[in-house]
Scaffold this motif. Structure first.
Motif, PDB file in Angstrom:
ATOM      1  N   LEU A   1     -23.220   4.726   0.809  1.00  0.00           N
ATOM      2  CA  LEU A   1     -22.720   4.084  -0.406  1.00  0.00           C
ATOM      3  C   LEU A   1     -23.665   4.280  -1.579  1.00  0.00           C
ATOM      4  O   LEU A   1     -23.222   4.486  -2.721  1.00  0.00           O
ATOM      5  CB  LEU A   1     -22.501   2.589  -0.145  1.00  0.00           C
ATOM      6  CG  LEU A   1     -21.384   2.213   0.825  1.00  0.00           C
ATOM      7  CD1 LEU A   1     -21.368   0.711   1.062  1.00  0.00           C
ATOM      8  CD2 LEU A   1     -20.032   2.668   0.304  1.00  0.00           C
ATOM      9  N   VAL A   2     -24.954   4.206  -1.320  1.00  0.00           N
ATOM     10  CA  VAL A   2     -25.953   4.355  -2.386  1.00  0.00           C
ATOM     11  C   VAL A   2     -25.905   5.764  -2.975  1.00  0.00           C
ATOM     12  O   VAL A   2     -25.887   5.951  -4.198  1.00  0.00           O
ATOM     13  CB  VAL A   2     -27.358   4.039  -1.846  1.00  0.00           C
ATOM     14  CG1 VAL A   2     -28.422   4.376  -2.882  1.00  0.00           C
ATOM     15  CG2 VAL A   2     -27.460   2.568  -1.455  1.00  0.00           C
ATOM     16  N   TRP A   3     -25.870   6.778  -2.112  1.00  0.00           N
ATOM     17  CA  TRP A   3     -25.851   8.162  -2.586  1.00  0.00           C
ATOM     18  C   TRP A   3     -24.530   8.489  -3.287  1.00  0.00           C
ATOM     19  O   TRP A   3     -24.503   9.258  -4.258  1.00  0.00           O
ATOM     20  CB  TRP A   3     -26.095   9.127  -1.431  1.00  0.00           C
ATOM     21  CG  TRP A   3     -27.468   9.014  -0.843  1.00  0.00           C
ATOM     22  CD1 TRP A   3     -27.800   8.655   0.423  1.00  0.00           C
ATOM     23  CD2 TRP A   3     -28.710   9.255  -1.523  1.00  0.00           C
ATOM     24  NE1 TRP A   3     -29.165   8.651   0.588  1.00  0.00           N
ATOM     25  CE2 TRP A   3     -29.748   9.019  -0.590  1.00  0.00           C
ATOM     26  CE3 TRP A   3     -29.047   9.642  -2.821  1.00  0.00           C
ATOM     27  CZ2 TRP A   3     -31.089   9.152  -0.924  1.00  0.00           C
ATOM     28  CZ3 TRP A   3     -30.384   9.772  -3.155  1.00  0.00           C
ATOM     29  CH2 TRP A   3     -31.389   9.536  -2.218  1.00  0.00           C
ATOM     30  N   GLN A   4     -23.431   7.900  -2.821  1.00  0.00           N
ATOM     31  CA  GLN A   4     -22.150   8.101  -3.496  1.00  0.00           C
ATOM     32  C   GLN A   4     -22.188   7.525  -4.904  1.00  0.00           C
ATOM     33  O   GLN A   4     -21.650   8.116  -5.845  1.00  0.00           O
ATOM     34  CB  GLN A   4     -21.020   7.457  -2.697  1.00  0.00           C
ATOM     35  CG  GLN A   4     -20.536   8.286  -1.523  1.00  0.00           C
ATOM     36  CD  GLN A   4     -19.356   7.648  -0.814  1.00  0.00           C
ATOM     37  OE1 GLN A   4     -19.060   6.475  -1.015  1.00  0.00           O
ATOM     38  NE2 GLN A   4     -18.695   8.422   0.023  1.00  0.00           N
ATOM     39  N   ALA A   5     -22.813   6.352  -5.044  1.00  0.00           N
ATOM     40  CA  ALA A   5     -22.913   5.729  -6.362  1.00  0.00           C
ATOM     41  C   ALA A   5     -23.727   6.599  -7.318  1.00  0.00           C
ATOM     42  O   ALA A   5     -23.357   6.777  -8.487  1.00  0.00           O
ATOM     43  CB  ALA A   5     -23.547   4.343  -6.240  1.00  0.00           C
TER      44      ALA A   5
ATOM     45  N   GLU B   1     -35.300   6.224  -9.040  1.00  0.00           N
ATOM     46  CA  GLU B   1     -36.526   5.502  -8.682  1.00  0.00           C
ATOM     47  C   GLU B   1     -36.203   4.252  -7.871  1.00  0.00           C
ATOM     48  O   GLU B   1     -36.923   3.906  -6.919  1.00  0.00           O
ATOM     49  CB  GLU B   1     -37.287   5.126  -9.953  1.00  0.00           C
ATOM     50  CG  GLU B   1     -37.890   6.319 -10.694  1.00  0.00           C
ATOM     51  CD  GLU B   1     -38.535   5.905 -12.002  1.00  0.00           C
ATOM     52  OE1 GLU B   1     -38.601   4.681 -12.270  1.00  0.00           O
ATOM     53  OE2 GLU B   1     -38.970   6.790 -12.763  1.00  0.00           O
ATOM     54  N   PHE B   2     -35.123   3.570  -8.248  1.00  0.00           N
ATOM     55  CA  PHE B   2     -34.717   2.366  -7.520  1.00  0.00           C
ATOM     56  C   PHE B   2     -34.394   2.704  -6.061  1.00  0.00           C
ATOM     57  O   PHE B   2     -34.787   1.975  -5.136  1.00  0.00           O
ATOM     58  CB  PHE B   2     -33.500   1.734  -8.204  1.00  0.00           C
ATOM     59  CG  PHE B   2     -32.911   0.566  -7.476  1.00  0.00           C
ATOM     60  CD1 PHE B   2     -33.493  -0.691  -7.558  1.00  0.00           C
ATOM     61  CD2 PHE B   2     -31.773   0.718  -6.687  1.00  0.00           C
ATOM     62  CE1 PHE B   2     -32.954  -1.772  -6.878  1.00  0.00           C
ATOM     63  CE2 PHE B   2     -31.227  -0.347  -6.006  1.00  0.00           C
ATOM     64  CZ  PHE B   2     -31.824  -1.602  -6.104  1.00  0.00           C
ATOM     65  N   ILE B   3     -33.691   3.817  -5.865  1.00  0.00           N
ATOM     66  CA  ILE B   3     -33.336   4.237  -4.506  1.00  0.00           C
ATOM     67  C   ILE B   3     -34.589   4.550  -3.691  1.00  0.00           C
ATOM     68  O   ILE B   3     -34.714   4.168  -2.522  1.00  0.00           O
ATOM     69  CB  ILE B   3     -32.396   5.465  -4.551  1.00  0.00           C
ATOM     70  CG1 ILE B   3     -31.056   5.087  -5.186  1.00  0.00           C
ATOM     71  CG2 ILE B   3     -32.172   6.035  -3.148  1.00  0.00           C
ATOM     72  CD1 ILE B   3     -30.132   6.260  -5.429  1.00  0.00           C
ATOM     73  N   GLU B   4     -35.531   5.248  -4.315  1.00  0.00           N
ATOM     74  CA  GLU B   4     -36.751   5.650  -3.603  1.00  0.00           C
ATOM     75  C   GLU B   4     -37.613   4.454  -3.217  1.00  0.00           C
ATOM     76  O   GLU B   4     -38.400   4.523  -2.268  1.00  0.00           O
ATOM     77  CB  GLU B   4     -37.548   6.617  -4.480  1.00  0.00           C
ATOM     78  CG  GLU B   4     -36.856   7.975  -4.658  1.00  0.00           C
ATOM     79  CD  GLU B   4     -37.544   8.847  -5.697  1.00  0.00           C
ATOM     80  OE1 GLU B   4     -38.406   8.307  -6.442  1.00  0.00           O
ATOM     81  OE2 GLU B   4     -37.224  10.047  -5.776  1.00  0.00           O
TER      82      GLU B   4
ATOM     83  N   SER C   1     -17.352  14.074   4.818  1.00  0.00           N
ATOM     84  CA  SER C   1     -16.755  13.471   3.621  1.00  0.00           C
ATOM     85  C   SER C   1     -16.533  14.521   2.540  1.00  0.00           C
ATOM     86  O   SER C   1     -17.429  15.321   2.247  1.00  0.00           O
ATOM     87  CB  SER C   1     -17.668  12.366   3.084  1.00  0.00           C
ATOM     88  OG  SER C   1     -17.200  11.892   1.839  1.00  0.00           O
ATOM     89  N   PRO C   2     -15.357  14.544   1.893  1.00  0.00           N
ATOM     90  CA  PRO C   2     -15.112  15.502   0.810  1.00  0.00           C
ATOM     91  C   PRO C   2     -15.737  15.079  -0.515  1.00  0.00           C
ATOM     92  O   PRO C   2     -15.830  15.885  -1.441  1.00  0.00           O
ATOM     93  CB  PRO C   2     -13.583  15.520   0.707  1.00  0.00           C
ATOM     94  CG  PRO C   2     -13.165  14.150   1.151  1.00  0.00           C
ATOM     95  CD  PRO C   2     -14.153  13.729   2.211  1.00  0.00           C
TER      96      PRO C   2
ATOM     97  N   ALA D   1     -28.296  14.312  -5.072  1.00  0.00           N
ATOM     98  CA  ALA D   1     -27.515  13.251  -4.422  1.00  0.00           C
ATOM     99  C   ALA D   1     -26.510  13.835  -3.435  1.00  0.00           C
ATOM    100  O   ALA D   1     -26.294  13.295  -2.341  1.00  0.00           O
ATOM    101  CB  ALA D   1     -26.797  12.407  -5.466  1.00  0.00           C
ATOM    102  N   ALA D   2     -25.899  14.967  -3.819  1.00  0.00           N
ATOM    103  CA  ALA D   2     -24.905  15.595  -2.943  1.00  0.00           C
ATOM    104  C   ALA D   2     -25.548  16.079  -1.651  1.00  0.00           C
ATOM    105  O   ALA D   2     -24.968  15.933  -0.554  1.00  0.00           O
ATOM    106  CB  ALA D   2     -24.232  16.759  -3.662  1.00  0.00           C
ATOM    107  N   ASN D   3     -26.751  16.650  -1.747  1.00  0.00           N
ATOM    108  CA  ASN D   3     -27.454  17.117  -0.544  1.00  0.00           C
ATOM    109  C   ASN D   3     -27.754  15.960   0.406  1.00  0.00           C
ATOM    110  O   ASN D   3     -27.685  16.112   1.634  1.00  0.00           O
ATOM    111  CB  ASN D   3     -28.753  17.822  -0.934  1.00  0.00           C
ATOM    112  CG  ASN D   3     -28.499  19.195  -1.549  1.00  0.00           C
ATOM    113  OD1 ASN D   3     -27.489  19.827  -1.251  1.00  0.00           O
ATOM    114  ND2 ASN D   3     -29.400  19.638  -2.403  1.00  0.00           N
ATOM    115  N   GLN D   4     -28.088  14.807  -0.151  1.00  0.00           N
ATOM    116  CA  GLN D   4     -28.318  13.627   0.689  1.00  0.00           C
ATOM    117  C   GLN D   4     -27.026  13.187   1.371  1.00  0.00           C
ATOM    118  O   GLN D   4     -27.023  12.798   2.548  1.00  0.00           O
ATOM    119  CB  GLN D   4     -28.882  12.473  -0.165  1.00  0.00           C
ATOM    120  CG  GLN D   4     -30.228  12.749  -0.792  1.00  0.00           C
ATOM    121  CD  GLN D   4     -31.324  12.925   0.251  1.00  0.00           C
ATOM    122  OE1 GLN D   4     -31.276  12.307   1.323  1.00  0.00           O
ATOM    123  NE2 GLN D   4     -32.293  13.782  -0.037  1.00  0.00           N
ATOM    124  N   LEU D   5     -25.934  13.289   0.636  1.00  0.00           N
ATOM    125  CA  LEU D   5     -24.633  12.911   1.212  1.00  0.00           C
ATOM    126  C   LEU D   5     -24.199  13.897   2.288  1.00  0.00           C
ATOM    127  O   LEU D   5     -23.569  13.515   3.281  1.00  0.00           O
ATOM    128  CB  LEU D   5     -23.573  12.836   0.113  1.00  0.00           C
ATOM    129  CG  LEU D   5     -23.348  11.468  -0.526  1.00  0.00           C
ATOM    130  CD1 LEU D   5     -22.336  11.574  -1.645  1.00  0.00           C
ATOM    131  CD2 LEU D   5     -22.901  10.446   0.494  1.00  0.00           C
TER     132      LEU D   5
END
Length: 701
Positions: free
Chosen positions: A528-532, A516-519, A560-561, A549-553
């Motif tokens: 960095l946000v999605w990795q966290a 929710e914070f991200i949205e 990135s691996p 989160a992985a799909n966003q990354l």
């Protein structure tokens, strides 16, 4: 006939023959063959010239001695003779300028107040002396007195003097006031005044007005163009700076070395290597490439553009290098991933007896990390003590970071506690050190001490505080810090701050709140946000949100691996081997490779590194033998490997596939082997009791 002045018994105050002051004196010495005393015959022009030299060289002793002799010869300061008035004013003004340049504002004030007659030069010298010595309030007040006097008129030198002092945003209103006076009194066509206005506006961070002044100037010289090219580059308007340089290059005004320096700075900011090479070619044609500043700027440009080979060629081919150029090449090596080479170059510089400065020391300390030799760091610390750099802010801050990154928090605390004065970077470094070592409570306590000392926090301070809150689980406190940044200190959070908040919530298990914070972020979330968020999902084994989160990354960082590996680990923890295999296959199909994991240990000032399934180390056979015995011992005691977190290429049952989990053991046992030779069985017996206890604890958990 001009008055003559005979100086006697002044020899003890004269400079040595090597001083710049001695040369003009030689032409004034009249040796008396019948006397042992040297006699000097000087007129008003000579005295004024000598006083100017004293001010330029900061020779207060000789200057005050000349003043004393002038007082004795009253004719030089007597303003009652109308025929000699001009000469008298010249001497008074020279005295005023000499004391101001030597930093003796009290004596300069006395001279100014006792002047029988003043002119515009007198007022300019007084204002310049005050402003150049940092007394802005008095300097601006004297300028106001000049303006309101009605007797004396300021000139373009007065305006440029005041504008030169307006070199930061606090003086923006003063610059605008002077700008209005420029138009009011008809100085808008004076190039020197226009140049000073442009420089002042840029330094006050008002680029729009600086460009307006430039555009409205009817005549421009090389200083005008250079001021704008430089101002735009320093204000990070790199593209505009390069465009203006191109326009200047095709016009009637030829660039000078300072113009080329500024344009190269713009290339560095844009990482525009093509334009940088073109400017390099122009510099070579003009023959100014041997200028030390040009060489250093070229090295900096190539380093920031990732072309370290070109930077190194310039460094190697330089006929002369100074501290700046050596610092630039060290920074270039470090920033391009050649940390070890940077350290090697620094060691070579020291061994060759080259003079080093605090900037070089602070750069090399910044190279240190957890995989760098602590012993070498201590040697550099000894060098700092020998060279008396211990009072330097940057050096001490670098030492705090070096010790904490190398695992020695105790020495970081000692450096910090012994600092006679601390700036915000010092506090930030120490707060970060506590956060880095998991001591979040001490980091928060140090922040309170920082505030009591009246030190303003920076965005870096809040990064460390959020990191500390994440490690001690203080989510509410962390959110208070995030809110305080903008509310209390006017600091806009960066993506790094948002990533820390997501990490903080994720560690506390608040994954939905983190999402929710991200949205609700005011800007588009970055990598960095999605990795966290993905890292938090990996910790708690939440495959649904982890996939999100992985799909966003995948979209933001397709090469990135990290998203593939973390998502595969999440599937492993849930026993979803088909999805895990599919993720790894996708990673391979996309051509993404995982960076090899590495561990290290320092033994006798040497760093030993290990990678997964390492067979290249000279002690590999012994290490694997010890690990095999220990692994057998652990399984006999009831230890069952957790295959859910096995690496993505693991094969069930093979000892080699458990070794990645035990690479720290290989490092530890290498240390034992280095100390005790090849008595492998002895180590197994020594470690037996430890391993039995550890295996039982693992089985119990």
């Amino acid at each position: 006939m001009k008055p003559k002045w005979l100086f006697q018994k002044l020899n003890s105050y004269l400079p040595s023959c090597s001083s710049p002051l001695s040369s003009p004196l030689k032409t004034l010495i009249l040796q008396n063959p019948s006397s042992e005393t040297s006699i000097f015959a000087l007129n008003h022009v000579d005295i004024s010239f000598l006083l100017s030299l004293c001010g330029r060289e900061g020779n207060l002793r000789l200057g005050s001695s000349l003043h004393a002799s002038i007082i004795k010869s009253f004719g030089f300061l007597d303003g009652n003779d109308p025929n000699n008035l001009r000469n008298v004013i010249v001497v008074w003004n020279s005295l005023l300028s000499m004391y101001s340049r030597c930093g003796e504002l009290r004596e300069a004030t006395k001279v100014f107040d006792h002047m029988p007659v003043k002119d515009t030069i007198s007022w300019n010298s007084r204002i310049s002396g005050l402003l150049n010595n940092g007394d802005f309030e008095t300097g601006f007040r004297v300028f106001k007195q000049l303006y309101e006097s009605g007797i004396y008129q300021f000139d373009q030198a007065t305006l440029t003097t005041v504008l030169t002092a307006c070199d930061k945003p606090d003086f923006f209103c003063v610059s605008k006031m002077i700008h209005s006076l420029v138009f009011l009194y008809g100085y808008e066509r004076e190039i020197t005044v226009g140049n000073a206005l442009i420089t002042s506006y840029f330094r006050c961070e008002c680029c729009s007005l600086a460009r307006l002044v430039f555009d409205e100037m009817s005549e421009k010289n090389v200083v005008t163009w250079t001021a704008v090219v430089s101002g735009l580059a320093q204000g990070q308007f790199y593209e505009d700076s390069l465009k203006l340089f191109g326009k200047m290059h095709g016009g009637p005004v030829a660039p000078n070395s300072l113009t080329y320096l500024s344009s190269l700075t713009a290339c560095s900011g844009l990482q525009a290597i093509r334009e940088g090479r073109q400017i390099h070619g122009l510099v070579l044609k003009l023959g100014v490439d041997y200028d030390l500043c040009i060489e250093s700027t070229l090295m900096d440009m190539y380093s920031k553009c990732g072309s370290l080979v070109d930077a190194w060629k310039i460094f190697e081919s330089a006929e002369e290098v100074d501290e700046v150029s050596m610092t630039v090449i060290l920074v270039g090596l470090a920033q391009n991933g050649f940390e070890e080479e940077s350290v090697q170059v620094f060691v070579k510089i020291v061994k060759n007896g080259v003079v080093i400065d605090p900037n070089m020391i602070s750069v090399i300390l910044g190279v240190f990390g957890s995989d760098t030799s602590l012993a070498l760091g201590k040697q550099i610390h000894s060098l700092i003590i020998k060279r008396s750099f211990g009072s330097n802010y940057f050096v001490n801050n670098g030492l705090i970071n070096m010790y904490s990154k190398c695992g020695d928090l105790g020495d970081s605390i000692k450096i910090f506690s012994r600092m006679p004065q601390r700036n915000s970077v010092s506090w930030n470094s120490m707060i970060a050190a506590f956060a880095r070592h998991g001591n979040g409570s001490r980091a928060l306590q140090l922040y309170e001490e920082m505030r009591l000392e009246g030190v303003q926090p920076t965005d870096v301070t809040f990064l460390s505080l959020l990191h500390a809150c994440a490690h001690v689980g203080l989510v509410e406190k962390g959110m208070e810090f995030l809110e305080s940044m903008a509310k209390d200190f006017g600091i806009s959070p960066r993506m790094e701050h948002y990533a820390c908040v997501v990490d903080m919530m994720g560690r506390a298990g608040l994954l939905n709140e983190a999402k929710e914070f991200i949205e609700e972020l005011p800007e588009k979330p970055g990598v960095l946000v999605w990795q966290a968020l993905l890292g938090a999902c990996s910790i708690h084994g939440n495959s649904e949100m982890g996939k999100y989160a992985a799909n966003q990354l995948f979209l933001h960082a397709p090469e990135s691996p990290a998203p593939y590996i973390l998502l595969a680990n999440i599937y492993s923890s849930e026993g979803r081997w088909t999805e895990r295999a599919r993720t790894i296959k996708k990673m391979k199909d996309m051509g993404v490779t995982k960076e090899t994991g590495i561990s290290w240990i320092e033994i006798e000032k040497e760093i030993h590194r290990f990678v997964v399934e390492d067979r290249m180390h000279p002690h590999a056979k012994i290490i694997y033998g010890v690990l095999g015995e220990l692994f057998k011992l652990m399984t006999d005691e009831g230890y069952v490997p957790d295959k859910r977190n096995a690496p993505y290429g693991a094969i069930d049952g093979a000892l080699e596939n458990m070794i990645p989990h035990l690479d720290s053991w290989s490092s530890t046992f290498l240390l034992l082997l280095k100390k005790h030779g090849s008595e492998t069985q002895h180590f197994i017996e020594v470690a037996n009791s430890f391993m039995r206890m550890d295996a039982k604890m693992a089985a119990f958990c």
